[in-house]
Design a protein around this motif. Structure first.
Motif, PDB file in Angstrom:
ATOM      1  N   GLN A 103    -128.835  -2.471  25.331  1.00  0.00           N
ATOM      2  CA  GLN A 103    -129.446  -2.232  23.917  1.00  0.00           C
ATOM      3  C   GLN A 103    -131.083  -2.513  24.101  1.00  0.00           C
ATOM      4  O   GLN A 103    -131.261  -3.384  25.210  1.00  0.00           O
ATOM      5  CB  GLN A 103    -128.714  -2.679  22.978  1.00  0.00           C
ATOM      6  N   VAL A 104    -131.841  -2.229  23.501  1.00  0.00           N
ATOM      7  CA  VAL A 104    -133.316  -2.684  23.398  1.00  0.00           C
ATOM      8  C   VAL A 104    -133.284  -3.676  22.604  1.00  0.00           C
ATOM      9  O   VAL A 104    -132.535  -3.732  21.162  1.00  0.00           O
ATOM     10  CB  VAL A 104    -134.318  -1.574  22.828  1.00  0.00           C
ATOM     11  N   ASP A 125    -136.831  -7.679  24.878  1.00  0.00           N
ATOM     12  CA  ASP A 125    -137.582  -6.882  25.523  1.00  0.00           C
ATOM     13  C   ASP A 125    -138.953  -6.716  24.740  1.00  0.00           C
ATOM     14  O   ASP A 125    -140.030  -6.394  25.626  1.00  0.00           O
ATOM     15  CB  ASP A 125    -136.807  -5.350  25.386  1.00  0.00           C
ATOM     16  N   ILE A 126    -139.059  -6.692  23.571  1.00  0.00           N
ATOM     17  CA  ILE A 126    -140.476  -6.473  22.635  1.00  0.00           C
ATOM     18  C   ILE A 126    -140.251  -7.757  21.786  1.00  0.00           C
ATOM     19  O   ILE A 126    -139.076  -8.260  21.259  1.00  0.00           O
ATOM     20  CB  ILE A 126    -140.177  -5.378  22.040  1.00  0.00           C
ATOM     21  N   GLY A 207    -135.361   7.598  21.793  1.00  0.00           N
ATOM     22  CA  GLY A 207    -134.918   7.582  23.169  1.00  0.00           C
ATOM     23  C   GLY A 207    -133.437   7.723  23.306  1.00  0.00           C
ATOM     24  O   GLY A 207    -132.691   7.409  22.702  1.00  0.00           O
ATOM     25  N   ALA A 208    -132.955   8.392  24.784  1.00  0.00           N
ATOM     26  CA  ALA A 208    -131.733   8.602  24.928  1.00  0.00           C
ATOM     27  C   ALA A 208    -131.075   7.251  25.416  1.00  0.00           C
ATOM     28  O   ALA A 208    -131.533   6.587  26.055  1.00  0.00           O
ATOM     29  CB  ALA A 208    -131.594   9.688  25.979  1.00  0.00           C
ATOM     30  N   PRO A 209    -129.734   7.013  24.796  1.00  0.00           N
ATOM     31  CA  PRO A 209    -129.212   5.538  25.217  1.00  0.00           C
ATOM     32  C   PRO A 209    -129.110   5.379  26.686  1.00  0.00           C
ATOM     33  O   PRO A 209    -129.330   3.974  26.866  1.00  0.00           O
ATOM     34  CB  PRO A 209    -128.110   5.695  24.419  1.00  0.00           C
ATOM     35  N   GLY A 210    -128.730   6.388  27.233  1.00  0.00           N
ATOM     36  CA  GLY A 210    -128.359   6.028  28.739  1.00  0.00           C
ATOM     37  C   GLY A 210    -129.656   5.951  29.418  1.00  0.00           C
ATOM     38  O   GLY A 210    -129.754   5.081  30.377  1.00  0.00           O
ATOM     39  N   ALA A 211    -130.717   6.771  28.989  1.00  0.00           N
ATOM     40  CA  ALA A 211    -132.087   6.748  29.606  1.00  0.00           C
ATOM     41  C   ALA A 211    -132.687   5.439  29.384  1.00  0.00           C
ATOM     42  O   ALA A 211    -133.342   4.720  30.444  1.00  0.00           O
ATOM     43  CB  ALA A 211    -132.922   7.775  29.228  1.00  0.00           C
ATOM     44  N   ALA A 213    -131.157   2.572  28.950  1.00  0.00           N
ATOM     45  CA  ALA A 213    -130.523   1.550  29.643  1.00  0.00           C
ATOM     46  C   ALA A 213    -130.862   1.514  31.259  1.00  0.00           C
ATOM     47  O   ALA A 213    -130.941   0.534  31.881  1.00  0.00           O
ATOM     48  CB  ALA A 213    -128.966   1.739  29.397  1.00  0.00           C
ATOM     49  N   GLU A 214    -130.954   2.701  31.454  1.00  0.00           N
ATOM     50  CA  GLU A 214    -131.224   3.023  32.847  1.00  0.00           C
ATOM     51  C   GLU A 214    -132.596   2.354  33.199  1.00  0.00           C
ATOM     52  O   GLU A 214    -132.891   1.897  34.337  1.00  0.00           O
ATOM     53  CB  GLU A 214    -131.081   4.443  33.332  1.00  0.00           C
ATOM     54  N   THR A 215    -133.636   2.551  32.234  1.00  0.00           N
ATOM     55  CA  THR A 215    -134.905   2.230  32.290  1.00  0.00           C
ATOM     56  C   THR A 215    -135.164   0.502  32.400  1.00  0.00           C
ATOM     57  O   THR A 215    -135.737   0.067  33.133  1.00  0.00           O
ATOM     58  CB  THR A 215    -135.714   2.825  31.054  1.00  0.00           C
ATOM     59  N   LYS A 216    -134.278   0.103  31.528  1.00  0.00           N
ATOM     60  CA  LYS A 216    -133.942  -1.290  31.662  1.00  0.00           C
ATOM     61  C   LYS A 216    -133.484  -1.807  33.009  1.00  0.00           C
ATOM     62  O   LYS A 216    -134.013  -3.048  33.328  1.00  0.00           O
ATOM     63  CB  LYS A 216    -133.346  -2.050  30.341  1.00  0.00           C
TER      64      LYS A 216
END
Length: 264
Positions: A103-104, A125-126, A207-211, A213-216
């Motif tokens: 999660q963000v 993250d923020i 944002g797409a959930p999977g994208a 998570a992958e970005t993190k």
């Protein structure tokens, strides 16, 4: 009572809010709160329906750090040392678990964000803060060391700013926290903070959930927060200092609201 629910967790659809809920202690981290955090983080790590985690504090404060009433102990020295090591090790693992969530994670800071509170803020993250928020890493003034928050501080602010913060141990205002990168934005008051949270949540949910998570994961792959072995070294350093005469004097002075002996 708040201590019966030291971490208040609420959920609205994909948004989870974890509110540290010991307002009488400025939401200082107790063993019970730590256990509640660890349970929540384990659940969120496997929860793909949750998209955002908001970390906040009850009663106008974020988190004042470790509850120092739980540091002092009449246990034999070896057992006290072992407990301190285990507690600090869990603290470091907790910040790492927050950062690693799919999660963000957004920190919403009001009032005191001290010591371990900085770990929660920087592992997110923020981070946003109200103009009245105050930040400090006062461990050395208590005869302790900022063992497990230091890597997260250095990652967020850079080593130079983190160095000054942990060696001076002074309180800084929200505007200064933003200047050194400790928080991303300062809002006028609690209402403005909630409005910014709503806007950020809305943006994240685009944002797409999977994208996401992958970005993190890619951000984490840029480099470790601390070198191999640091967590154990930090736990050992905290245990040594927390069992020292300096810590006994520093914590006693803190409770009595006086200067410790070494400060003249």
């Amino acid at each position: 009572m708040a201590d019966d629910t030291p971490l208040l967790v609420t959920r609205e659809g994909p948004v989870v809010r974890a509110t540290m809920n010991r307002p009488a202690r400025r939401n200082a981290l107790s063993a019970a709160m730590g256990e509640a955090w660890d349970q929540l983080l384990a659940e969120l790590a496997a929860d793909r329906a949750a998209r955002v985690l908001v970390i906040a504090g009850a009663g106008g404060h974020f988190c004042a750090g470790l509850d120092l009433t739980e540091v002092a102990s009449d246990l034999p020295p070896a057992e006290r040392l072992a407990r301190a090591e285990a507690r600090n090790r869990r603290t470091g693992a907790r910040f790492a678990a927050i950062s690693a969530l799919p999660q963000v994670v957004v920190a919403a800071v009001e009032g005191a964000c001290h010591a371990g509170g900085l770990g929660f803020c920087c592992a997110a993250d923020i981070a946003f803060a109200t103009a009245s928020a105050r930040f400090a890493a006062p461990e050395v003034r208590r005869g302790l060391v900022p063992a497990q928050i230091l890597p997260w501080l250095a990652r967020r602010t850079g080593r130079t700013a983190a160095t000054r913060l942990v060696l001076e141990g002074t309180v800084i205002a929200a505007a200064e926290a933003a200047r050194i990168g400790l928080v991303h934005q300062v809002l006028e008051d609690a209402a403005a903070l909630e409005a910014q949270l709503a806007a950020t949540i809305a943006a994240v949910l685009q944002g797409a959930p999977g994208a996401l998570a992958e970005t993190k994961g890619l951000l984490a792959a840029l480099g470790p927060v601390s070198p191999e072995g640091y967590a154990e070294a930090g736990a050992a350093a905290f245990a040594r200092t927390s069992s020292s005469e300096e810590a006994a004097e520093g914590i006693a002075a803190f409770k009595a609201r006086r200067q410790p002996g070494w400060a003249g």
